[in-house]
Design a protein around this motif. Sequence first.
Motif, PDB file in Angstrom:
ATOM      1  N   LEU A 120     -14.396  -2.661  -0.277  1.00  0.00           N
ATOM      2  CA  LEU A 120     -12.848  -3.054  -0.524  1.00  0.00           C
ATOM      3  C   LEU A 120     -12.884  -4.429  -1.304  1.00  0.00           C
ATOM      4  N   ARG A 123      -7.639  -6.771   0.281  1.00  0.00           N
ATOM      5  CA  ARG A 123      -7.526  -5.854   1.107  1.00  0.00           C
ATOM      6  C   ARG A 123      -8.157  -6.031   2.628  1.00  0.00           C
ATOM      7  N   HIS A 153       1.332   2.798   8.035  1.00  0.00           N
ATOM      8  CA  HIS A 153       0.163   3.346   7.921  1.00  0.00           C
ATOM      9  C   HIS A 153      -0.604   4.135   8.901  1.00  0.00           C
ATOM     10  N   LEU A 188       0.958  -1.304   0.059  1.00  0.00           N
ATOM     11  CA  LEU A 188      -0.085   0.001   0.070  1.00  0.00           C
ATOM     12  C   LEU A 188       0.725   1.410   0.136  1.00  0.00           C
ATOM     13  N   ALA A 198      -7.684   1.899   2.438  1.00  0.00           N
ATOM     14  CA  ALA A 198      -7.114   1.225   1.294  1.00  0.00           C
ATOM     15  C   ALA A 198      -6.999  -0.167   2.100  1.00  0.00           C
ATOM     16  N   ALA A 199      -7.233  -0.650   3.238  1.00  0.00           N
ATOM     17  CA  ALA A 199      -7.206  -1.861   3.767  1.00  0.00           C
ATOM     18  C   ALA A 199      -8.243  -1.937   4.973  1.00  0.00           C
ATOM     19  N   ARG A 252     -11.163   7.077   2.499  1.00  0.00           N
ATOM     20  CA  ARG A 252     -11.109   6.178   1.525  1.00  0.00           C
ATOM     21  C   ARG A 252     -10.210   5.080   2.143  1.00  0.00           C
ATOM     22  N   SER A 259      -1.391   5.051   4.282  1.00  0.00           N
ATOM     23  CA  SER A 259      -2.761   4.694   3.964  1.00  0.00           C
ATOM     24  C   SER A 259      -3.712   4.320   4.981  1.00  0.00           C
TER      25      SER A 259
END
Length: 383
Positions: free
Chosen positions: A149, A153, A97, A72, A126-127, A124, A76
């Motif tokens: 997702l 992820r 992250h 990522l 990412a995971a 938003r 993130s």
Amino acid sequence: MSEQTTIPFNITSFAGETADALVKVLDSGWVTTGPQTAAFEQDFADYLGAAHVIAVASCTTALELCLRALDLPPGSAVLTPSLTFCGAINAILHAGHRPVLVDIDERTLVPSPETVAAAAARVRPAAMIVQNQGGYPVDVPALTEAAGLDRTRVIEDAAHGPGAGRDGRPVGADSFAACFSFYATKNMPIGEGGAIATSDPELNDRVRAMRLHGMSKDSWKRYLPGGNWRYDVKRAGLKANMTDIQAAIGRAQLGVLPGWQRQRAELVAGYDERLAGTPGLVLPQRELDGVQHAWHLYQVRVPDRDAIIEELAAAGVSTSVHFIPAHQMTLYREVLGAEECATVPVTDRVGEELLSLPLYPGLSADAQDRVVSALAKALRARS
């Protein structure tokens, strides 16, 4: 109350053949990652019905390895419950992250599709890390959809998960990445250690190399007869491998795990029966259709929790709390900021009421009666 009469919160049990298994490893002359680790991985994969299992040093390192393997962008947003062990939040930070908090459903103590969607609407993501709190198996597909997702992820924190399942499938059987713990208090204790179950061959290959510095071959493969000393490093990894000593214990423990799980279920039924109707007490969510709870923890909710803990301790009953919500701790308050910390009101409220009662194979009926009696007495005094 003397030490001899105290009911501990947990007693770590070991299978009868554990000592013999350890002696065989010591006599073999190979104690680090080697043939026993490979055998344990296959045994655990067979137990779960998983395509691949990678044995690692801990569940915390398992989470971090999986996050790093996702590649990522730095910083993130990763969704996570705050009602979790601090190691799960540290894994996000160490992977570079940003944790984003998800509130919980107060019945199950795990995030719901509604709380995940609310968190995803703020950022938003990412995971996402989802957690099987206390052994309650989360509905991973539903939470994945709520987060917007792809399944690749989503990482499952299954530290409490061995023995749990949904719709007849064990936790980890079909997972992109499910991370297990074998810490001393867990359902299948080794002392330390963890594992990653995955259905994804690419993730398996990445994490298998990353658990040992990113080296293309571990020492067992290099020093086997006919092996070659040369190896390559294609991506940065961690020192996160399991030893053959741990793996030998794990193989023995896995053989008795089903019996231990039955004992846990019987003890839970005993708690439910004895504590039903106790004023001021909220019992754990019972099993729903298609849900098989692992019962790693028996978490009740009580008023005046800290005072009740002291009263139970005075009566010779040891308890614990799972967990202090992460956003209430100094480091994470500073990292997250006040606005983010204010997004999980149910976690804040429930977190002040949770109390984990003794639950382990070998807990006697008399000891359980003492726990119930002491708790009921403490609650009656407040009704």
